[in-house]
Motif scaffolding. Structure first.
Motif, short mmCIF file in Angstrom:
data_model
loop_
_atom_site.label_atom_id
_atom_site.label_comp_id
_atom_site.label_asym_id
_atom_site.label_seq_id
_atom_site.Cartn_x
_atom_site.Cartn_y
_atom_site.Cartn_z
N ARG A 1 0.91 -1.37 -0.08
CA ARG A 1 0.02 -0.06 0.05
C ARG A 1 0.86 1.10 -0.07
O ARG A 1 0.25 2.27 0.05
CB ARG A 1 -0.90 0.09 1.23
CG ARG A 1 -2.05 -1.24 1.19
CD ARG A 1 -2.88 -1.06 2.59
NE ARG A 1 -3.64 -2.24 2.43
CZ ARG A 1 -4.95 -2.13 1.83
NH1 ARG A 1 -5.31 -1.14 1.27
NH2 ARG A 1 -5.80 -3.10 1.74
N GLY A 2 2.27 1.38 -0.01
CA GLY A 2 2.89 2.17 -0.03
C GLY A 2 4.41 2.07 -0.78
O GLY A 2 4.38 0.87 -1.63
N ASN B 1 -5.81 7.31 0.23
CA ASN B 1 -4.61 7.40 0.62
C ASN B 1 -3.96 8.43 -0.71
O ASN B 1 -4.25 8.91 -1.53
CB ASN B 1 -3.71 6.12 0.70
CG ASN B 1 -3.65 5.25 -0.41
OD1 ASN B 1 -3.46 5.87 -1.85
ND2 ASN B 1 -3.71 3.97 -0.25
N GLU B 2 -2.45 8.72 -0.63
CA GLU B 2 -1.63 9.32 -1.39
C GLU B 2 -1.53 8.88 -3.08
O GLU B 2 -1.42 9.84 -3.80
CB GLU B 2 -0.04 9.58 -0.90
CG GLU B 2 0.44 8.56 -0.89
CD GLU B 2 1.81 8.88 -0.39
OE1 GLU B 2 2.64 9.82 -0.99
OE2 GLU B 2 2.44 8.18 0.48
N TRP B 3 -2.01 7.85 -3.01
CA TRP B 3 -2.22 7.22 -4.39
C TRP B 3 -3.41 6.89 -5.03
O TRP B 3 -3.68 6.31 -5.93
CB TRP B 3 -1.48 5.88 -4.35
CG TRP B 3 0.21 5.95 -4.05
CD1 TRP B 3 0.69 5.89 -2.89
CD2 TRP B 3 1.16 6.54 -5.08
NE1 TRP B 3 2.00 6.25 -2.80
CE2 TRP B 3 2.32 6.78 -4.14
CE3 TRP B 3 0.92 6.94 -6.28
CZ2 TRP B 3 3.47 7.26 -4.72
CZ3 TRP B 3 2.25 7.26 -6.85
CH2 TRP B 3 3.37 7.58 -5.99
N THR B 4 -4.53 7.69 -4.28
CA THR B 4 -5.73 7.80 -4.79
C THR B 4 -6.34 8.78 -5.74
O THR B 4 -5.90 9.93 -5.32
CB THR B 4 -6.71 7.55 -3.61
OG1 THR B 4 -6.44 6.59 -2.61
CG2 THR B 4 -8.40 7.21 -4.02
N GLU C 1 -10.72 3.33 0.40
CA GLU C 1 -9.74 3.90 1.31
C GLU C 1 -8.91 4.96 0.38
O GLU C 1 -8.71 4.69 -0.66
CB GLU C 1 -8.85 2.63 1.55
CG GLU C 1 -7.44 3.07 2.33
CD GLU C 1 -6.48 2.02 2.52
OE1 GLU C 1 -5.35 2.11 2.98
OE2 GLU C 1 -6.87 0.69 2.16
#
Length: 370
Positions: free
Chosen positions: A125-126, A262-265, A260
């Motif tokens: 996820r990162g 996050n910074e990749w959405t 969810e």
């Protein structure tokens, strides 16, 4: 990431068919080459290739060497020098003028192997770190190869790999994780390619009209994780959105309960329903996603933001930086397919921290260090 996903999928199919495989990885480049370090290709014993290590000029020779690696079950470090007269013909069609070092490893299905590590990278996820260790000074010496990865704070080690300089490696891995930039590190007798890998982009398409269908197809080519959201059950169907990973039927105030952020959405709002997008934006803006695209004219965006402020929602400078309305790059789009292309291109540029202008105007090298 798409290349890694394809490689893992091809490996699983080969394993089910009891076909042996090898993994070729570009571990070091010098000068001008078509692919950078980190390019990968899965090779099966029956000659199937997934991924690429060049523009097509090296794959044939790599296949021959991979079959030997599969037979002998020993990694092999291969060098192609397109500045050398003997090897120059391999890269002349691409204008290559450099040296490419490629490590070819057999895949042992019975234990933790390079594919196991790549699966962990896909699921992360990162940011993740993938380490390939090789001996460029003595090609006949053992080549540890794809030895470990760090994903979601979990260290996974290749079951067959030896790990010289493990403490030094772990320190350098943490440095790469902090800087988010790949590194080539030399140890006594060994070189490590410590690769920084970004997670998958999650694209949330809000609106299941006909114009959203090409967008899902284009984004799927890049391997993005795609969710399509709409409040109309007859629009959000698997038959219409064959390229989507997730379909969500929801009222606007309930959408974020199932997603969810996050910074990749990345969110693209294209419902053609002003009230739906107004309610969703009210919920979404405080979460500060990295990208929000609004389909429609600039006046629509200005109106919706004004009304949000009037209703008590604080619009920050950070919000204004991440909202893109009208959505997409200016490439003269008219059709739904062209608009989808411009949206995907803009999202890619934003997440890569690029401006999205023509490469002919770029004064530095095309590919900086990852």
């Amino acid at each position: 990431m798409k290349e890694i996903i394809d490689i893992v999928s091809a490996y699983e199919k080969a394993t089910k068919a009891n076909i042996k495989t090898a993994l070729a990885t570009v571990v070091l480049v010098e000068g001008s080459t078509y692919r950078r370090a980190g390019a990968r290709m899965l090779i099966t014993e029956d000659g199937q290739l997934t991924g690429a290590i060049s523009g097509g000029c090296l794959e044939g020779d790599a296949l021959r060497k991979a079959r030997m690696v599969i037979l002998q079950q020993e990694p092999l470090l291969v060098t192609y020098d397109t500045m050398d007269d003997d090897d120059a013909k391999l890269g002349v069609g691409l204008g290559c003028n450099g040296i490419i070092h490629i490590l070819i490893e057999p895949i042992n299905d019975s234990q933790t192997n390079p594919i196991t590590l790549l699966k962990a990278i896909i699921e992360s996820r990162g940011y993740s770190v993938f380490v390939t260790l090789f001996n460029i000074e003595n090609r006949k010496a053992p080549q540890p190869g794809s030895c470990l990865c760090l994903a979601d704070d979990r260290l996974i080690v290749n079951g067959s790999a030896t790990l010289p300089y493990k403490s030094e490696l772990l320190e350098d891995i943490n440095n790469v994780l902090d800087t988010k930039r790949s590194a080539i590190t030399a140890y006594e007798g060994y070189t490590a390619f410590i690769e920084s890998l970004k997670p998958l982009i999650s694209l949330i398409i809000v609106g299941a009209g006909n114009d959203a269908i090409p967008l899902t197809k284009i984004a799927s080519v890049l391997g993005w994780n795609i969710t399509v959201v709409d409040g109309r059950p007859n629009y959000v169907t698997a038959e219409r959105f064959t390229s989507a990973d997730t379909l969500l039927i929801s009222k606007p105030e309930k959408v974020l309960e199932s997603i969810e952020v996050n910074e990749w959405t990345a969110f693209v709002l294209m419902t053609h329903n002003y009230n739906y997008e107004f309610v969703l934006l009210k919920e979404l803006l405080p979460l500060h996603p990295s990208y929000i695209g609004l389909l429609g004219p600039k006046k629509k965006m200005e109106r919706i933001l004004d009304e949000l402020e009037e209703s008590g929602t604080t619009i920050t400078e950070r919000n204004l930086e991440t909202i893109h309305g009208p959505v997409g790059l200016d490439i003269g789009s008219e059709t739904a397919e062209e608009i989808g292309l411009s949206i995907v291109a803009e999202i890619k540029a934003v997440f890569s921290e690029r401006n999205g202008y023509s490469l002919k105007f770029k004064t530095s090298v095309i590919h900086s260090a990852k």
